[in-house]
Design a protein around this motif. Structure first.
Motif, PDB file in Angstrom:
ATOM      1  N   LEU A 146       0.826  -1.204   0.000  1.00  0.00           N
ATOM      2  CA  LEU A 146       0.000   0.000   0.000  1.00  0.00           C
ATOM      3  C   LEU A 146       0.866   1.263   0.000  1.00  0.00           C
ATOM      4  O   LEU A 146       0.625   2.206  -0.759  1.00  0.00           O
ATOM      5  CB  LEU A 146      -0.927  -0.021   1.229  1.00  0.00           C
ATOM      6  CG  LEU A 146      -2.007   1.061   1.191  1.00  0.00           C
ATOM      7  CD1 LEU A 146      -2.918   0.826  -0.005  1.00  0.00           C
ATOM      8  CD2 LEU A 146      -2.792   1.079   2.477  1.00  0.00           C
ATOM      9  N   LYS A 147       1.891   1.240   0.833  1.00  0.00           N
ATOM     10  CA  LYS A 147       2.800   2.385   0.895  1.00  0.00           C
ATOM     11  C   LYS A 147       3.448   2.635  -0.462  1.00  0.00           C
ATOM     12  O   LYS A 147       3.519   3.769  -0.950  1.00  0.00           O
ATOM     13  CB  LYS A 147       3.915   2.107   1.900  1.00  0.00           C
ATOM     14  CG  LYS A 147       3.668   2.662   3.265  1.00  0.00           C
ATOM     15  CD  LYS A 147       4.896   2.444   4.125  1.00  0.00           C
ATOM     16  CE  LYS A 147       4.539   2.669   5.582  1.00  0.00           C
ATOM     17  NZ  LYS A 147       5.561   2.170   6.481  1.00  0.00           N
ATOM     18  N   LEU A 150       0.931   4.105  -2.912  1.00  0.00           N
ATOM     19  CA  LEU A 150       0.573   5.517  -2.673  1.00  0.00           C
ATOM     20  C   LEU A 150       1.720   6.437  -3.073  1.00  0.00           C
ATOM     21  O   LEU A 150       1.547   7.403  -3.818  1.00  0.00           O
ATOM     22  CB  LEU A 150       0.213   5.732  -1.200  1.00  0.00           C
ATOM     23  CG  LEU A 150      -1.149   5.188  -0.789  1.00  0.00           C
ATOM     24  CD1 LEU A 150      -1.353   5.343   0.702  1.00  0.00           C
ATOM     25  CD2 LEU A 150      -2.250   5.911  -1.561  1.00  0.00           C
ATOM     26  N   MET A 151       2.919   6.091  -2.576  1.00  0.00           N
ATOM     27  CA  MET A 151       4.074   6.930  -2.890  1.00  0.00           C
ATOM     28  C   MET A 151       4.357   6.908  -4.388  1.00  0.00           C
ATOM     29  O   MET A 151       4.681   7.934  -4.986  1.00  0.00           O
ATOM     30  CB  MET A 151       5.320   6.426  -2.144  1.00  0.00           C
ATOM     31  CG  MET A 151       5.217   6.436  -0.647  1.00  0.00           C
ATOM     32  SD  MET A 151       5.309   8.087   0.034  1.00  0.00           S
ATOM     33  CE  MET A 151       6.967   8.536  -0.378  1.00  0.00           C
ATOM     34  N   PHE A 154       2.027   9.055  -6.346  1.00  0.00           N
ATOM     35  CA  PHE A 154       2.404  10.457  -6.153  1.00  0.00           C
ATOM     36  C   PHE A 154       3.568  10.828  -7.089  1.00  0.00           C
ATOM     37  O   PHE A 154       3.536  11.838  -7.803  1.00  0.00           O
ATOM     38  CB  PHE A 154       2.804  10.641  -4.690  1.00  0.00           C
ATOM     39  CG  PHE A 154       3.040  12.057  -4.305  1.00  0.00           C
ATOM     40  CD1 PHE A 154       1.989  12.974  -4.311  1.00  0.00           C
ATOM     41  CD2 PHE A 154       4.301  12.492  -3.944  1.00  0.00           C
ATOM     42  CE1 PHE A 154       2.216  14.290  -3.949  1.00  0.00           C
ATOM     43  CE2 PHE A 154       4.522  13.795  -3.587  1.00  0.00           C
ATOM     44  CZ  PHE A 154       3.476  14.698  -3.588  1.00  0.00           C
ATOM     45  N   ALA A 155       4.605   9.951  -7.096  1.00  0.00           N
ATOM     46  CA  ALA A 155       5.778  10.226  -7.928  1.00  0.00           C
ATOM     47  C   ALA A 155       5.413  10.191  -9.402  1.00  0.00           C
ATOM     48  O   ALA A 155       5.880  11.023 -10.190  1.00  0.00           O
ATOM     49  CB  ALA A 155       6.877   9.211  -7.624  1.00  0.00           C
TER      50      ALA A 155
ATOM     51  N   ILE B 613       3.262   7.518   6.010  1.00  0.00           N
ATOM     52  CA  ILE B 613       3.260   7.971   4.620  1.00  0.00           C
ATOM     53  C   ILE B 613       3.101   9.482   4.544  1.00  0.00           C
ATOM     54  O   ILE B 613       3.709  10.140   3.714  1.00  0.00           O
ATOM     55  CB  ILE B 613       2.113   7.299   3.838  1.00  0.00           C
ATOM     56  CG1 ILE B 613       2.344   5.795   3.820  1.00  0.00           C
ATOM     57  CG2 ILE B 613       2.041   7.832   2.423  1.00  0.00           C
ATOM     58  CD1 ILE B 613       1.417   5.075   2.919  1.00  0.00           C
ATOM     59  N   TYR B 616       6.395  10.964   4.773  1.00  0.00           N
ATOM     60  CA  TYR B 616       7.220  10.711   3.585  1.00  0.00           C
ATOM     61  C   TYR B 616       6.851  11.671   2.456  1.00  0.00           C
ATOM     62  O   TYR B 616       7.714  12.266   1.813  1.00  0.00           O
ATOM     63  CB  TYR B 616       7.030   9.272   3.087  1.00  0.00           C
ATOM     64  CG  TYR B 616       7.557   8.200   4.004  1.00  0.00           C
ATOM     65  CD1 TYR B 616       8.341   8.524   5.105  1.00  0.00           C
ATOM     66  CD2 TYR B 616       7.298   6.859   3.750  1.00  0.00           C
ATOM     67  CE1 TYR B 616       8.817   7.535   5.937  1.00  0.00           C
ATOM     68  CE2 TYR B 616       7.777   5.868   4.570  1.00  0.00           C
ATOM     69  CZ  TYR B 616       8.530   6.209   5.670  1.00  0.00           C
ATOM     70  OH  TYR B 616       8.996   5.227   6.481  1.00  0.00           O
ATOM     71  N   VAL B 617       5.537  11.800   2.231  1.00  0.00           N
ATOM     72  CA  VAL B 617       5.095  12.678   1.144  1.00  0.00           C
ATOM     73  C   VAL B 617       5.495  14.109   1.443  1.00  0.00           C
ATOM     74  O   VAL B 617       5.961  14.855   0.575  1.00  0.00           O
ATOM     75  CB  VAL B 617       3.583  12.547   0.933  1.00  0.00           C
ATOM     76  CG1 VAL B 617       3.104  13.559  -0.094  1.00  0.00           C
ATOM     77  CG2 VAL B 617       3.237  11.146   0.482  1.00  0.00           C
ATOM     78  N   MET B 620       9.045  14.594   0.670  1.00  0.00           N
ATOM     79  CA  MET B 620       9.261  14.665  -0.770  1.00  0.00           C
ATOM     80  C   MET B 620       8.915  16.040  -1.302  1.00  0.00           C
ATOM     81  O   MET B 620       9.674  16.661  -2.049  1.00  0.00           O
ATOM     82  CB  MET B 620       8.386  13.619  -1.453  1.00  0.00           C
ATOM     83  CG  MET B 620       9.143  12.728  -2.396  1.00  0.00           C
ATOM     84  SD  MET B 620       8.071  11.421  -2.972  1.00  0.00           S
ATOM     85  CE  MET B 620       8.067  11.814  -4.681  1.00  0.00           C
TER      86      MET B 620
END
Lengths: 468, 636
Positions: A146-147, A150-151, A154-155, B613, B616-617, B620
């Motif tokens: 899941l992490k 999600l990340m 975003f990227a 998370i 983390y975001v 970033m």
């Protein structure tokens, strides 16, 4: 080109093979498919082709990178042992996903058009999200998937935004078109172009887990099943660096003064974050996650310098790193399984810790040797492939005159020795309760091949350089 | 068959032998071990012979590239072999004599529990020696150079349960390392000057340099430091006598016939550089004559059969360098070959004696062995005759050729050389007489046990004796086969210094007088030895006996070992102690401090990895903002 077609077909075939009662045919079939793709890959050797209206290209560099990812996947698949331990596993699906993801990786290696880069990245990433979460009943695995998703989403958003801006500025998605726009850098380029370039870079740097976009890496690598961690940390990384190298070398050499310094700073941060954090880890698997971040840093040196030597430096480094990493994860899998059976505890923290390796070499000399060779290679000790990889990387920085970066890199390699040697010390100088571990023949061949390749390339690095 | 494959096979076969016997140590049946090892070297020898036969008479060097090895910047070091007249000669000697000594070792060592290990090491040695000789550049030569040093270390300390043997091995290793440093610096200087290490390229570039170029002088001297270590020249010679701790076949193969001549090979290989640096040749000449005389004089009073031969080897190596210093490269190589024959013969003969005497090496306890060991006696006598430079055996021709060239160069060196040759003749016949003539002086048990050695040991002796007898025919005075054969090797030297290679100005009559003088001196020494040890039946005094002052000094080898101990070893050790007591505090504190710092920062950095998370975001986005700020708002 041929590998993309072949692998797509093979992956579908594999899914159908999954209907068979017997699982035992899957592993040999997948290995066979990979070998076929590897052979087909070299059919175009010494020729340069553009395919599909200049969407994809094959040349010697792309074929060498493709060969590296295919070889890495071959080793990883060979180590997977058909997932015979896990009743709930669905090997046909896993292998098919691996083959599909390879298609994405090869597109990332050979793209000529940003759209193909995006499609390749997505094919590879989506496959990785699934594989990370493949251990469905394990909470850690679910959380990691899941992490990662999600990340990653975003990227991807940022990367896509960057591509759009680049298109807006240059009016082209092709690398050649962007390059011709960038060649007017003297007259001044639109600000949108630079913003787009930065966002595209950030997206790709996320994929290769460069700091400060690396936060997902330890959690994901730690949570994913070890076999897929090995796959992610080698194939995804190699494909990501091939993509970055191709992008920067083909389109953005004219604006080096703009992005060179940013990449150099990112490199330094990556090296420090990866190496220094790895020191404090007690879990071997987590240490390897940080180690993979630090190696992303070493690979970035070649990109930040982008000299004539960078291509062969990155090729050599990816190969040396992939081989050593896969064999290290292979040994880890065996040790973890053995500990799990011995202590009947499924507590992964103790089964994957450094202590799990105590006294390993006495009862299992081959495992000890394989692990020691990998660690020495990752640490960059002479007579292993890793030494020459680092050497070539560092010489690109020297060529560019980035001495400060070199100093950081050398200091951080010294830090690296600390955590890599912890394993060697545990295996050879500590006493532990390890018993002889049964090693299947395939496993044995892979480990021996990894040892031979690592030392062979360490003794005669010219063997590979003569290739292209 | 392809020449590349053939060349690769030459060193690979002994390596294969090493792998089989080394990996299968204790598993390969003892009966097979010797056969495998000997056949591996014999096969290499046969390949070398076939290459030698098919080699065009006046052909240039053939470079056999195997693969690209190291490419760094502009420096490319391929892994390639060079086949030319010089390397072919050395190959013949190494594999030929090597085969005989392997065969001999089967008889000599098969009772030893480490027999398999021993044969594996011998094979490994041959492999490295072949690399040294065949390599087409200095780096491959260096690998071989280090490899033979390693094997020498392993084999000197082969009986590693004996502490003094281990010390001897360590001494050899350390002394060689000093020389290797010089060699290594020489290679670096070559890279720096010529930008390549390939012989062909280096020498081609060198021929365009002027005579007496300083850089070339430095290179030549540095390379010679390497040669001093490996070929046991003053001041780095003391390891060779101690190296006799190893099994006798090792002494014959490594410390007499092949490895120790590597220094001469290197100088001959680099002859262009040395011809360009006459001062370097002067240095070589001085060191060579000092070595030759010093070692010969020590040999006069030694009582250990192998030690006498060891000092004689040091002295003969001095003669070879003496020849090189007079630009008589061919004569030097000629002496390398003949010396390989008769010195291997003498050592193997000594081994046969030791074998018969149940490991007794003191010649004071021997005597009268000629009846019990007839084959050993005759072959040993031929070897003695040859090394003493008496006609018509091999040593006479090679030594005379060296001395004739030296005479042209410097009369003083010639006179000293003849003196040394007399000393050689004396101590060698002293050895022969004390060992094989007179009454037996050992214990009754030893006498009962006396026996001739088995055929595996006597056959090599006989073959080597024949070679020692007729080896002189390779290069008879007045333009023999060898000097003609080797001519292409010295083409570069001839180009840079035609004078040194001009036809000899000595008239034939003078040459015959020179020959007669040196043979006469040797003969006189023979007679002196005969009078002392046969007519008067003198036996050297025991260790504790009173000796006159000069005798005492020579008997104790001029106290050189003690001098080194006091002047070098002890100061270094005390320096080490000082650094240790000081460094332990300072360096450890520094190291531990840095480690602590890294660990602390690691503990802090680790906290960033919170698992959330959201964070983390956020990190970033923050990083992206920072990068944008760095690029667009803070211009620099």
């Amino acid at each position: 080109m041929f590998p993309i077609v072949l692998l797509s077909v093979f992956a579908v075939v594999l899914l159908f093979l999954g209907f068979l009662k017997s699982r035992s045919v899957l592993l040999p079939a997948t290995l066979l498919f990979l070998v076929a793709a590897l052979v087909a890959n070299f059919l175009d050797w010494n020729k340069t082709y553009l395919y599909f209206n200049s969407m994809l290209r094959t040349d010697n560099l792309s074929m060498v990178f493709t060969a590296i990812v295919l070889l890495s996947s071959f080793l990883v698949v060979a180590l997977s042992g058909s997932f015979e331990d896990d009743e709930a596993a669905q090997p046909a699906e896993y292998y098919a996903i691996i083959l599909f993801s390879l298609v994405g990786a090869i597109m990332m290696i050979g793209y000529e058009n940003l759209v193909m880069l995006f499609v390749g990245v997505e094919i590879l990433s989506v496959a990785m999200y699934i594989l990370t979460g493949s251990d469905k009943r394990n909470l850690r695995s679910n959380e990691a998937a899941l992490k990662y998703f999600l990340m990653g989403a975003f990227a991807t958003g940022i990367m896509l935004f960057g591509m759009a801006l680049l298109y807006g500025a240059s009016g082209s998605f092709t690398l050649a078109g962007i390059a011709s726009y960038a060649s007017h850098a003297q007259q001044g380029l639109s600000l949108i172009f630079y913003v787009g370039l930065l966002m595209l870079l950030v997206g790709l740097l996320f994929k290769v887990s460069a700091a400060p976009f690396h936060f997902w890496t330890p959690d994901v690598y730690d949570g994913a099943p070890t076999i897929f961690t090995a796959y992610m940390s080698t194939v995804v990384k190699t494909a990501g660096f091939a993509a970055l190298l191709h992008l920067l070398a083909a389109s953005f050499t004219y604006v080096y003064s703009f992005w060179g310094i940013i990449l150099a700073v990112v490199t330094a941060i990556t090296l420090i974050a990866g190496n220094v954090t790895a020191v404090y880890q007690n879990s071997f698997k987590r240490m390897m996650a940080y180690s993979s971040i630090s190696h992303a840093g070493y690979l970035l040196i070649g990109l930040a310098a982008l000299s004539a030597q960078s291509r062969q430096a990155i090729v050599f480094y990816s190969l040396a790193y992939s081989i050593a990493t896969i064999s290290a994860f292979g040994v880890l899998m065996l040790v973890t399984r053995q500990r799990g059976m011995q202590t009947l505890s499924s507590n992964p923290l103790s089964n994957e810790s450094f202590d799990a390796f105590n006294g390993l070499a006495k009862q299992n000399p081959l495992l000890g040797l394989a692990m020691a060779t990998s660690m020495l290679s990752l640490a960059g000790i002479p007579l292993t492939a890793g030494f020459w990889g680092k050497f070539y990387m560092f010489s690109t920085a020297v060529e560019r005159g980035q001495i400060w970066l070199l100093v950081v890199a050398v200091l951080m390699s010294a830090v690296g020795i600390y955590y890599y040697f912890r394993v060697i010390i545990a295996m050879y100088f500590r006493d532990g309760a390890t018993e002889p571990i049964r090693i299947s023949p395939v496993f044995r061949y892979v480990l021996v091949a990894a040892i031979i390749l690592t030392i062979g390339l360490g003794v005669a690095p010219g063997l590979l350089q003569g290739l292209f | 068959m392809q020449i590349g494959l053939l060349c690769a096979l030459i060193p690979l076969l002994p390596l294969l032998g090493f792998v089989i016997n080394g990996v299968g140590f204790r598993r390969v049946p003892t009966g097979l071990v010797g056969g495998i090892a000997t056949l591996a070297v014999l096969a290499s020898f046969l390949i070398v012979v076939s290459l030698f036969m098919s080699f065009p008479a006046e052909g240039g060097p053939q470079i056999v590239p195997l693969f690209d090895w190291i490419s760094v910047g502009d420096l490319h070091i391929p892994f390639s072999f060079q086949i030319d007249q010089l390397s072919l000669l050395m190959l013949l000697v190494v594999t030929g004599v090597g085969t005989l000594i392997h065969l001999y070792s089967i008889g000599y060592m098969h009772h030893d529990e480490g027999f398999g290990k021993f044969m594996a090491f011998l094979n490994l040695f041959i492999f490295f020696m072949l690399l040294l000789v065949m390599g087409a550049n200095y780096v491959i030569m260096f690998i071989g150079w280090e490899g033979v040093g390693l094997c020498s270390y392993l084999l000197i300390g082969f009986w590693n349960k004996n502490v003094s043997y281990n010390n001897a091995a360590r001494k050899a290793f350390v002394m060689n390392r000093i020389g290797d440093l010089g060699f290594l610096l020489g290679i670096f200087t070559i890279i720096n000057t010529f930008g390549t290490v390939e012989y062909v390229d280096v020498f081609k570039q060198a021929t365009s340099l002027p005579m007496g170029d300083t850089t070339v002088l430095v290179i030549a001297l540095l390379l010679f430091v390497g040669a001093m270590g490996k070929s046991a020249q003053v001041p780095l010679y003391t390891w060779l006598p101690d190296a006799m701790a190893g099994p006798t076949p090792v002494s014959a193969l490594i410390h007499a016939a092949t490895m120790v001549t590597a220094g001469i090979y290197m100088v001959v290989r680099s002859n262009v550089l040395y011809t360009l640096a006459p001062q370097a040749l002067e240095v070589v000449g001085i060191i060579a004559i000092i070595t030759a005389l010093l070692a010969a004089s020590i040999g006069l009073l030694q009582n250990d059969i192998k030690k006498v031969l060891a000092y004689s080897t040091v002295s003969q190596l001095g003669y070879m360098f003496l020849g090189l210093s007079a630009t008589a490269y061919t004569a030097g190589m000629f002496h390398v070959i003949t010396h390989a024959f008769f010195k291997a013969l003498l050592f193997l003969g000594a081994g046969s004696v030791i074998h018969a005497m149940s490991n007794e090496q003191d010649i004071r306890k021997m005597g009268g062995l000629r009846k019990a060991l007839p084959v050993t006696f005759i072959t040993f006598a031929i070897g003695t005759w040859a090394i003493s430079g008496l006609p018509p055996f091999a040593g006479f021709f090679s030594k005379d050729e060296i001395l004739a060239h030296v005479f042209e160069h410097s009369k003083v060196l010639w006179a000293l050389g003849v003196l040394g040759s007399g000393l050689t003749s004396f101590y060698m016949f002293r050895l022969l007489f004390l060992t094989f003539f007179g009454e037996f002086r050992g214990t009754a048990e030893q006498k009962h046990h006396l026996h001739e050695s088995p055929a595996t040991m006597t056959i090599p002796l006989i073959i080597l004796a024949i070679l020692s007898a007729v080896g002189g025919a390779l290069n008879l005075p007045g333009g023999g086969w060898l000097s003609h054969f080797l001519e292409p090797i010295f083409e570069g030297s001839r180009q840079v210094n035609p004078e040194a290679f001009a036809e000899s100005t000595i008239e034939h009559s003078t040459e015959y007088v020179l020959m007669a003088v040196s043979a006469g001196v040797a003969l006189l020494a023979l007679i002196a030895a005969y009078v002392m040890y046969i007519s008067r039946k003198a036996v050297p005094a025991s260790d504790e006996a009173d000796r006159s002052m000069p005798e005492q000094v020579i008997y104790n080898k001029y106290y050189v070992d003690e001098l080194y101990e006091a002047a070098i070893v002890r100061p270094i050790r005390s320096m080490g102690d000082t650094f240790y007591s000081f460094g332990e505090f300072a360096v450890d504190g520094l190291v531990n401090g840095v480690a602590w710092l890294v660990k602390q920062s690691s503990a802090q950095l680790r906290r960033l990895q919170s698992g959330s998370i959201g964070f983390y975001v956020f990190a970033m986005v923050l990083s992206i903002v920072l990068i944008f700020a760095l690029r667009f708002f803070i211009r620099f």
